[in-house]
Design a protein around this motif. Structure first.
Motif, PDB file in Angstrom:
ATOM      1  N   ASP A 127       0.840  -1.209   0.000  1.00 42.31           N
ATOM      2  CA  ASP A 127       0.000   0.000   0.000  1.00 42.31           C
ATOM      3  C   ASP A 127       0.876   1.261   0.000  1.00 42.31           C
ATOM      4  O   ASP A 127       0.576   2.233  -0.696  1.00 42.31           O
ATOM      5  CB  ASP A 127      -0.923   0.027   1.234  1.00 42.31           C
ATOM      6  CG  ASP A 127      -2.083  -0.960   1.132  1.00 42.31           C
ATOM      7  OD1 ASP A 127      -2.367  -1.439   0.014  1.00 42.31           O
ATOM      8  OD2 ASP A 127      -2.716  -1.237   2.168  1.00 42.31           O
ATOM      9  N   PHE A 150      -6.400   1.013  -8.904  1.00 36.58           N
ATOM     10  CA  PHE A 150      -5.634   0.641  -7.714  1.00 36.58           C
ATOM     11  C   PHE A 150      -5.173  -0.810  -7.810  1.00 36.58           C
ATOM     12  O   PHE A 150      -4.013  -1.132  -7.534  1.00 36.58           O
ATOM     13  CB  PHE A 150      -6.475   0.847  -6.447  1.00 36.58           C
ATOM     14  CG  PHE A 150      -5.811   0.287  -5.218  1.00 36.58           C
ATOM     15  CD1 PHE A 150      -4.802   0.987  -4.579  1.00 36.58           C
ATOM     16  CD2 PHE A 150      -6.152  -0.972  -4.727  1.00 36.58           C
ATOM     17  CE1 PHE A 150      -4.150   0.460  -3.464  1.00 36.58           C
ATOM     18  CE2 PHE A 150      -5.514  -1.508  -3.625  1.00 36.58           C
ATOM     19  CZ  PHE A 150      -4.514  -0.790  -2.989  1.00 36.58           C
ATOM     20  N   ARG A 151      -6.092  -1.690  -8.236  1.00 34.51           N
ATOM     21  CA  ARG A 151      -5.737  -3.119  -8.332  1.00 34.51           C
ATOM     22  C   ARG A 151      -4.626  -3.348  -9.362  1.00 34.51           C
ATOM     23  O   ARG A 151      -3.785  -4.230  -9.196  1.00 34.51           O
ATOM     24  CB  ARG A 151      -6.971  -3.958  -8.692  1.00 34.51           C
ATOM     25  CG  ARG A 151      -8.095  -3.909  -7.667  1.00 34.51           C
ATOM     26  CD  ARG A 151      -7.734  -4.611  -6.375  1.00 34.51           C
ATOM     27  NE  ARG A 151      -8.735  -4.389  -5.336  1.00 34.51           N
ATOM     28  CZ  ARG A 151      -8.469  -4.404  -4.034  1.00 34.51           C
ATOM     29  NH1 ARG A 151      -7.249  -4.621  -3.594  1.00 34.51           N
ATOM     30  NH2 ARG A 151      -9.417  -4.208  -3.147  1.00 34.51           N
ATOM     31  N   GLY A 173      -5.169  -5.814   1.593  1.00 35.40           N
ATOM     32  CA  GLY A 173      -6.146  -6.830   1.968  1.00 35.40           C
ATOM     33  C   GLY A 173      -6.816  -7.532   0.791  1.00 35.40           C
ATOM     34  O   GLY A 173      -7.242  -8.678   0.904  1.00 35.40           O
ATOM     35  N   GLY A 174      -6.886  -6.834  -0.376  1.00 38.63           N
ATOM     36  CA  GLY A 174      -7.622  -7.430  -1.490  1.00 38.63           C
ATOM     37  C   GLY A 174      -6.737  -8.075  -2.548  1.00 38.63           C
ATOM     38  O   GLY A 174      -7.233  -8.527  -3.591  1.00 38.63           O
ATOM     39  N   LEU A 212     -12.770   0.866   1.230  1.00 35.60           N
ATOM     40  CA  LEU A 212     -13.823  -0.155   1.217  1.00 35.60           C
ATOM     41  C   LEU A 212     -14.615  -0.197   2.518  1.00 35.60           C
ATOM     42  O   LEU A 212     -15.639  -0.865   2.601  1.00 35.60           O
ATOM     43  CB  LEU A 212     -13.228  -1.538   0.926  1.00 35.60           C
ATOM     44  CG  LEU A 212     -12.607  -1.692  -0.470  1.00 35.60           C
ATOM     45  CD1 LEU A 212     -12.101  -3.113  -0.666  1.00 35.60           C
ATOM     46  CD2 LEU A 212     -13.619  -1.353  -1.559  1.00 35.60           C
ATOM     47  N   ARG A 246     -13.771 -13.441   0.599  1.00 31.45           N
ATOM     48  CA  ARG A 246     -12.324 -13.624   0.414  1.00 31.45           C
ATOM     49  C   ARG A 246     -11.713 -14.831   1.100  1.00 31.45           C
ATOM     50  O   ARG A 246     -10.588 -15.212   0.773  1.00 31.45           O
ATOM     51  CB  ARG A 246     -11.597 -12.372   0.932  1.00 31.45           C
ATOM     52  CG  ARG A 246     -11.926 -11.152   0.152  1.00 31.45           C
ATOM     53  CD  ARG A 246     -11.283  -9.932   0.783  1.00 31.45           C
ATOM     54  NE  ARG A 246     -11.494  -8.748  -0.024  1.00 31.45           N
ATOM     55  CZ  ARG A 246     -10.985  -7.569   0.257  1.00 31.45           C
ATOM     56  NH1 ARG A 246     -10.238  -7.428   1.332  1.00 31.45           N
ATOM     57  NH2 ARG A 246     -11.201  -6.543  -0.531  1.00 31.45           N
TER      58      ARG A 246
HETATM   59  O1  LIG Z   1      -9.053  -5.037   1.616  1.00 32.87           O
HETATM   60  C1  LIG Z   1      -8.846  -4.290   0.622  1.00 32.87           C
HETATM   61  O2  LIG Z   1      -9.359  -4.497  -0.479  1.00 32.87           O
HETATM   62  C2  LIG Z   1      -7.908  -3.155   0.770  1.00 32.87           C
HETATM   63  C3  LIG Z   1      -7.062  -3.132   1.848  1.00 32.87           C
HETATM   64  C4  LIG Z   1      -6.047  -2.087   2.045  1.00 32.87           C
HETATM   65  O3  LIG Z   1      -4.862  -2.663   2.540  1.00 32.87           O
HETATM   66  C5  LIG Z   1      -5.761  -1.332   0.746  1.00 32.87           C
HETATM   67  O4  LIG Z   1      -5.007  -2.138  -0.098  1.00 32.87           O
HETATM   68  C6  LIG Z   1      -7.028  -0.917   0.070  1.00 32.87           C
HETATM   69  O5  LIG Z   1      -7.722  -0.038   0.932  1.00 32.87           O
HETATM   70  C7  LIG Z   1      -7.913  -2.121  -0.269  1.00 32.87           C
END
Ligand SMILES: O=C(O)C1=C[C@@H](O)[C@@H](O)[C@H](O)C1
Ligand SMILES: Nc1ncnc2c1ncn2[C@@H]1O[C@H](COP(=O)(O)OP(=O)(O)OP(=O)(O)O)[C@@H](O)[C@H]1O
Length: 299
Positions: A127, A150-151, A173-174, A212, A246
């Motif tokens: 991040d 972002f992805r 997280g994603g 999110l 997830r």
């Molecule tokens: O769980 C997610 O999709 C995210 C987690 C954060 O670490 C960031 O990567 C972003 O806010 C998305």
């Protein structure tokens, strides 16, 4: 695709085991000064200038990047038996990196720092790399460019981090959602920090900085006017929903560590090291296959 992670710290590309001696020594001298936040050379500077700035900063501080970060005078300052656990984990990794995956608030960044310090590994947070490269915060990337942009940045970052050795990498997280990211993750050992939505909600608080989790209730009052209890409940529900989508991906990790309330960061990091060392002991990696375990196979 080149130069996404490298412009930040100007670290030469290299392979896990295949790089030449001169490449390796160059890498060591550079990565040794490659501070993760708070230090980042200005993006406007040329790569050469950024590299010189890093070297100058390193010479001035004469401390490792993790020491720069944490103000500690030395790594592995735990009890002797704990040091032994970290040493065994490090030895068994044979230079491979550790990728921490899990939901927002699971502790990937905090535990990652701790783990890296104990193991004398470098530490990266995808991040933070993305924010540095984009020149704006994650909420701004989401609102101005969209989640897909972002992805894409996340995929590029993970792709470039494959080239790094002896690193602990805290992922977003994603990142587990895109199959192609697993090609990058599986160049190292993947550890899932598993925590309940309730614990995650306590850790993320208002969800600030996490797009999110922002409460988008167009019909209702602005998020800051919502009662704290209501907001907390909504956050738990949102995290529960994301986790349900997830969990099957997180569970493809090589090692799953359950993070319970009351476990300090030190205890979580030590548990990561202990369980991971055990996992590698039972399933040693082969030189030809850096991926430790076939995906989907878990203890
Ligand atoms: O769980 C997610 O999709 C995210 C987690 C954060 O670490 C960031 O990567 C972003 O806010 C998305
Ligand atoms: N074991 C722990 N004990 C107490 N507090 C913790 C622990 N682990 C993490 N925290 C706290 O929880 C919060 C979230 O942790 P952290 O930012 O490391 O999570 P993360 O998984 O990196 O989240 P994100 O994916 O959103 O960046 C931080 O305030 C951190 O200090």
């Amino acid at each position: 695709m080149t130069g996404f992670v490298t412009p930040l710290w100007h670290v030469p590309q290299h392979g896990h085991y295949g790089s030449s001696r001169s490449e390796r020594s160059q890498w060591q001298s550079v990565i040794g000064g490659a501070c993760t936040p708070p230090f980042r050379p200005p993006l406007s500077a040329s790569p050469g200038a950024r590299f010189r700035a890093l070297c100058a900063r390193r010479r001035a501080s004469a401390r490792s990047p993790l020491q720069c970060l944490q103000g500690s005078e030395g790594a592995s300052n735990g009890k002797p038996d704990e040091q032994q656990v970290y040493r065994e984990f490090r030895d068994r990794l044979q230079g491979l990196s550790v990728y921490l995956v899990g939901m927002m608030g699971a502790g990937k960044t905090s535990i990652g720092w701790h783990l890296a310090q104990q193991m004398r590994y470098a530490f990266y947070d995808t991040d933070t790399i993305i924010e540095g490269a984009a020149g704006k915060s994650i909420p701004r990337i989401f609102s101005e460019d969209g989640e897909q942009a972002f992805r894409d940045l996340e995929t590029r970052t993970l792709n470039e981090l494959q080239a790094y050795v002896r690193a602990v990498i805290a992922t977003g997280g994603g990142c587990v959602l895109r199959p192609q990211n697993w090609g990058s993750l599986h160049t190292g050992l993947v550890v899932y920090l598993r925590a309940s939505p309730r614990l995650l909600a306590e850790r993320v608080g208002s969800g600030h900085g996490r797009p999110l989790l922002m409460h988008r209730d167009d019909a209702g009052p602005p998020a800051e006017d919502i009662d704290a209890d209501v907001r907390h409940k909504r956050t738990v529900l949102r995290l529960q929903e994301l986790l349900e989508q997830r969990e099957k991906f997180y569970e493809q990790a090589d090692v799953i560590v359950d993070v319970e309330p009351g476990m300090s960061m030190g205890v979580v990091a030590l548990t990561v090291a202990r369980q991971s060392a055990q996992r590698i002991r039972d399933n040693p990696p082969t030189p030809a296959r850096r991926k430790f375990f076939p995906s989907g196979e878990n203890p």
